[in-house]
Design an enzyme around this catalytic site. Structure first.
Site, mmCIF file in Angstrom:
data_model
loop_
_atom_site.group_PDB
_atom_site.id
_atom_site.type_symbol
_atom_site.label_atom_id
_atom_site.label_comp_id
_atom_site.label_asym_id
_atom_site.label_seq_id
_atom_site.Cartn_x
_atom_site.Cartn_y
_atom_site.Cartn_z
ATOM 1 N N LYS A 171 3.407 -15.730 4.137
ATOM 2 C CA LYS A 171 3.594 -16.419 2.850
ATOM 3 C C LYS A 171 5.097 -16.590 2.654
ATOM 4 O O LYS A 171 5.669 -16.167 1.634
ATOM 5 C CB LYS A 171 2.947 -15.564 1.731
ATOM 6 C CG LYS A 171 2.954 -16.174 0.349
ATOM 7 C CD LYS A 171 1.929 -17.261 0.147
ATOM 8 C CE LYS A 171 2.085 -17.906 -1.215
ATOM 9 N NZ LYS A 171 1.219 -19.101 -1.396
ATOM 10 N N ASP A 177 -2.827 -18.540 2.235
ATOM 11 C CA ASP A 177 -3.818 -19.245 1.403
ATOM 12 C C ASP A 177 -4.543 -20.305 2.228
ATOM 13 O O ASP A 177 -5.766 -20.460 2.165
ATOM 14 C CB ASP A 177 -3.176 -19.833 0.127
ATOM 15 C CG ASP A 177 -1.864 -20.552 0.352
ATOM 16 O OD1 ASP A 177 -1.343 -20.559 1.489
ATOM 17 O OD2 ASP A 177 -1.336 -21.141 -0.620
ATOM 18 N N TYR A 181 0.819 -1.207 0.000
ATOM 19 C CA TYR A 181 0.000 0.000 0.000
ATOM 20 C C TYR A 181 0.856 1.263 0.000
ATOM 21 O O TYR A 181 0.465 2.274 -0.579
ATOM 22 C CB TYR A 181 -0.902 0.033 1.246
ATOM 23 C CG TYR A 181 -2.161 -0.787 1.141
ATOM 24 C CD1 TYR A 181 -2.109 -2.143 0.866
ATOM 25 C CD2 TYR A 181 -3.403 -0.198 1.332
ATOM 26 C CE1 TYR A 181 -3.269 -2.887 0.785
ATOM 27 C CE2 TYR A 181 -4.569 -0.937 1.259
ATOM 28 C CZ TYR A 181 -4.494 -2.284 0.979
ATOM 29 O OH TYR A 181 -5.650 -3.021 0.911
ATOM 30 N N ASP A 191 -12.168 -9.076 5.057
ATOM 31 C CA ASP A 191 -13.454 -9.099 4.345
ATOM 32 C C ASP A 191 -14.011 -10.524 4.329
ATOM 33 O O ASP A 191 -15.227 -10.723 4.385
ATOM 34 C CB ASP A 191 -13.301 -8.589 2.905
ATOM 35 C CG ASP A 191 -13.720 -7.126 2.760
ATOM 36 O OD1 ASP A 191 -13.441 -6.343 3.683
ATOM 37 O OD2 ASP A 191 -14.322 -6.774 1.726
ATOM 38 N N ASP A 239 -6.318 -6.975 4.559
ATOM 39 C CA ASP A 239 -7.439 -6.387 3.817
ATOM 40 C C ASP A 239 -8.344 -7.504 3.316
ATOM 41 O O ASP A 239 -9.556 -7.478 3.499
ATOM 42 C CB ASP A 239 -6.900 -5.552 2.646
ATOM 43 C CG ASP A 239 -8.046 -4.966 1.830
ATOM 44 O OD1 ASP A 239 -9.005 -4.471 2.444
ATOM 45 O OD2 ASP A 239 -7.985 -5.015 0.593
HETATM 46 C C1 IPM Z 1 -10.294 -1.328 3.983
HETATM 47 C C2 IPM Z 1 -10.437 -0.786 2.573
HETATM 48 C C3 IPM Z 1 -9.219 0.074 2.272
HETATM 49 C C4 IPM Z 1 -7.994 -0.826 2.337
HETATM 50 C C5 IPM Z 1 -9.220 0.818 0.918
HETATM 51 C C6 IPM Z 1 -10.533 1.434 0.597
HETATM 52 C C7 IPM Z 1 -8.100 1.825 0.896
HETATM 53 O O1 IPM Z 1 -10.612 -1.813 1.648
HETATM 54 O O2 IPM Z 1 -10.194 -0.509 4.924
HETATM 55 O O3 IPM Z 1 -10.300 -2.549 4.144
HETATM 56 O O4 IPM Z 1 -7.709 -1.554 1.367
HETATM 57 O O5 IPM Z 1 -7.344 -0.803 3.374
HETATM 58 MN MN MN Z 2 -10.879 -3.745 2.552
#
Ligand code: IPM
Ligand code: MN
Ligand code: NAD
Length: 367
Positions: A197, A229, A147, A257, A253
């Site tokens: 990894k 993974d 990032y 999710d 990240d």
């Molecule tokens: C998160 C989001 C952010 C990230 C993006 C929108 C910059 O996906 O906070 O998880 O990837 O960190």
């Molecule tokens: Mn995210």
């Protein structure tokens, strides 16, 4: 003497204003029942800030954040097609979120993945996998890695366009987030899953070397190494094995999710972005353009981010506990927002603001 706190309020884009509108009601309830006051200062941040002021993170917003004791941020961003109306460097992810994280060096991102036993039916996983619910704390490194590494595009000697995007970490960046993760593991089940990894990436070999050094100060903690993974599969097949997980920025990240996925919705994913001096709080999810403006978003992630702020920035652990309890009792009483409800369930579907009403009524009772 009354405790007085200043909070920068960055409502964001899409569902941001709808869910933050419910979350700030917690501050009103606390002012009535406790000797505390909150000054909320709204400032533009994200795509709307770009369209209004030409900057996704305007200087005046930076000044508001600098002055604040903590920052409450709604999700920002637009749909893929809409994003193209904004120059790449001012798109709110690059132009606002990353600069916010860098400005306050919020290196430790706490992403709790929690489902109480009575909310377990919201998970898409089978009951025999979910068992008594889910309780995982993901700690994601937030200011390093791909990032924030150097980026370069160009044309090479063969006339091919190319891109370089470098994954960079210093040992200090790795050490500081590992210390946070070990401390969390110590306060919970004394078990830490290190997600890496190292079979491919030198950055993971280096990360694991630093981990071995830090581990010397935490010999009471069991460390379990798991390839990223493999961790993705394990989260689906046996989430109960995890307690605290730690990982670098990009892995975190994606896996966080997935954490929202096993809960049943990203709407159940609050987070805290913790820096040495200042922290900011935001849902883990995005601006959900597909449901924005319909008053159907789940505000749990945003209200939960306030609970995390109360505990982590203001030391109001008991009050934070009441906020969690209030939200969970609303779900456990048979109400749900649309993201979690399944048509076969015996559940009453409620709008964003009605969910807020129910939570506030319960919170006032508890406070
Ligand atoms: C998160 C989001 C952010 C990230 C993006 C929108 C910059 O996906 O906070 O998880 O990837 O960190
Ligand atoms: Mn995210
Ligand atoms: P998203 O997280 O916005 O949405 C993914 C899915 O989850 C959608 O179906 C959405 O409706 C649902 N969802 C998310 N939050 C919900 C909630 N509170 N209640 C009910 N349903 C919810 O992901 P996306 O669509 O990939 O991204 C949209 C925009 O958000 C993009 O511009 C992205 O860059 C941005 N984004 C911002 C942040 C942030 O501000 N921290 C985080 C992630 C994505």
């Amino acid at each position: 003497m009354t405790n007085a706190y200043k909070i920068a309020l960055l409502s964001g884009d899409g569902i941001g204003p709808e869910i933050i509108g419910q979350a700030t009601r917690v501050f009103d309830a606390l002012e009535l029942k406790r000797d505390v006051s909150f000054e909320l200062i709204s400032a533009p941040f994200g795509a709307h800030a770009y369209f209004e002021e030409g900057k996704a993170f305007p200087d005046a917003t930076k000044a508001v954040c600098d002055e604040a004791d903590a920052i409450l941020k709604g999700p920002v961003g637009l749909s893929y097609e809409e994003s193209k109306k904004i120059p790449v460097e001012e798109q709110p992810e690059r132009g606002a979120i990353l600069p916010l994280r860098a400005r306050y060096n919020t290196f430790a991102n706490f992403r709790p993945i929690f489902l109480s036993r009575d909310m377990a039916h919201f998970s898409p996983l089978k009951p025999e996998i979910i068992k008594e619910g889910i309780d995982i704390l993901m700690i994601r490194e937030l200011v390093g890695g791909l990032y924030f590494g150097k980026k370069e595009r160009g044309i090479n000697k063969d006339g091919q366009r190319y891109v370089h995007e470098i994954l960079e970490y210093t040992e200090e960046q790795i050490r500081q987030v590992l210390i946070v993760a070990f401390e969390q593991a110590r306060s919970r089940k004394k078990k830490l899953h290190n997600i890496h990894k190292s079979n491919v990436l030198m950055s993971s070999v280096f990360w694991n070397e630093v981990l071995d050094e830090v581990h010397k100060d935490y010999q009471d903690i069991e460390v379990i190494h798991l390839l990223v993974d493999s961790a993705a599969t394990a989260l689906c097949l046996n989430p109960g094995q995890f307690d605290v997980m730690v990982m670098e920025n990009m892995f975190g990240d994606i896996l966080s999710d997935q954490g929202g996925g096993i809960l049943g919705s990203l709407g159940l994913m609050p987070s805290a972005c913790v820096g040495p001096e200042k922290s900011y709080y935001e849902p883990s999810h995005g601006s959900a353009p597909d449901i924005a403006g319909k008053n159907i978003a789940n505000p749990y992630s945003m209200i939960g981010s306030v609970a995390m702020m109360l505990e982590m920035s203001f030391g109001m652990k008991e009050e934070a506990g009441f906020v969690w309890e209030a939200m969970r009792s609303v779900f456990e009483s048979g109400y749900s927002t649309a993201d979690l409800s399944k048509s076969s369930d015996n559940i009453e579907l409620v709008a964003t603001d009605v969910f807020g009403d129910l939570v506030m009524a319960k919170l006032e009772e508890l406070l």
